[in-house]
Design a protein around this motif. Sequence first.
Motif, mmCIF file in Angstrom:
data_model
loop_
_atom_site.group_PDB
_atom_site.id
_atom_site.type_symbol
_atom_site.label_atom_id
_atom_site.label_comp_id
_atom_site.label_asym_id
_atom_site.label_seq_id
_atom_site.Cartn_x
_atom_site.Cartn_y
_atom_site.Cartn_z
ATOM 1 N N ILE A 243 41.548 37.255 42.128
ATOM 2 C CA ILE A 243 41.298 37.193 40.681
ATOM 3 C C ILE A 243 41.378 35.759 40.173
ATOM 4 O O ILE A 243 41.859 35.502 39.076
ATOM 5 C CB ILE A 243 42.255 38.113 39.903
ATOM 6 N N ASP A 244 40.876 34.840 40.959
ATOM 7 C CA ASP A 244 40.971 33.423 40.624
ATOM 8 C C ASP A 244 39.704 32.959 39.902
ATOM 9 O O ASP A 244 38.928 33.758 39.384
ATOM 10 C CB ASP A 244 41.232 32.597 41.890
ATOM 11 N N GLU A 245 39.481 31.638 39.908
ATOM 12 C CA GLU A 245 38.363 31.069 39.163
ATOM 13 C C GLU A 245 37.013 31.315 39.824
ATOM 14 O O GLU A 245 35.968 30.930 39.269
ATOM 15 C CB GLU A 245 38.578 29.564 38.983
ATOM 16 N N THR A 246 36.984 31.973 40.978
ATOM 17 C CA THR A 246 35.713 32.239 41.648
ATOM 18 C C THR A 246 35.005 33.476 41.107
ATOM 19 O O THR A 246 33.890 33.775 41.524
ATOM 20 C CB THR A 246 35.939 32.429 43.161
ATOM 21 N N GLN A 247 35.639 34.212 40.198
ATOM 22 C CA GLN A 247 35.046 35.446 39.695
ATOM 23 C C GLN A 247 34.936 35.407 38.172
ATOM 24 O O GLN A 247 35.350 34.432 37.546
ATOM 25 C CB GLN A 247 35.838 36.649 40.196
ATOM 26 N N GLU A 248 34.346 36.436 37.572
ATOM 27 C CA GLU A 248 33.910 36.353 36.184
ATOM 28 C C GLU A 248 34.921 36.830 35.146
ATOM 29 O O GLU A 248 34.674 36.667 33.951
ATOM 30 C CB GLU A 248 32.616 37.153 36.008
#
Length: 294
Positions: A243-248
Amino acid sequence: MTTSSRRTALKNIAGGALTLSSISTLASGMEPPKLKGNIRHSISRWCYQNIPLEELCQICKDLGIESIELTGPDEWKVMQKYGITSAMGQTAWPKGTGLPNFWNNPKNHDVLVETYTQLIPQAKDAGVTNLICFSGNRNGLTEYQGLLNCQKGLKRIMPLAEKNGVTLTMELLSSRDSHPDYQCDNVEWGAVLAEMVGSPNFKLLYDIFHMQSMSGDHIRNIRRYGKYISHYHTGGMPGRHEIDETQEIYYPAIVKAIVDSGYKGFIGQEYIPSAKDRPSVVAGLKRAVEICDV
């Protein structure tokens, strides 16, 4: 397993998605997170199926995680040795029932009532206060008929749930993606059902990952329907990974809205780790806890 997507994920994990060693959880010198205490943290057992339960309990203790959920009575006995609870309990569903075929099918009511009649006292004895349940797939049912069918079945078991202080919690799942035709696929339908059941011991599991697929609008949903929600799940969109900055999805704002709503329960991390080694898996879990610890 409670869903076909979870079964698929476990097959992938078994095929080598995680290469696990026997090293201790924080042997590399990783500092445990400094938690604020506004949210109680949980993880879903199926996401870490290749880690033996007792090792997973120790990982949770090291990271300040209080719960391993989607676990059953036999697992609760092991978890209690580590002071770990289950924020959301389950059992092996009777043959012919399961996520696609549950409360909205009256043919299931007798066997489901019997199952929960056994499970609810076990949950009470173990200190487990939430048990998962499902609507089932529509299979041609109208929304209204599905509501009526679920209401009829749930009302049969509510007196026992109330007597034992256990909440039956229906999960909101995406019918657009992971669970085609699933009926309880939006919070409005779930809230109407909660009003129809009319018991404080029936509520909803708001799965943020699934509801992102359906409509998003989480903060407004939390503010408007929070009184019907007894549990939350996370997951990165797309892909149900970290749930990091790689998802929306921006989880800090969503969790802040959850805290502001007065919610005092657990948030369950239900993402599939993308890492392949134990230290990275644990580091990713620590990061997820920190993201949600607003």
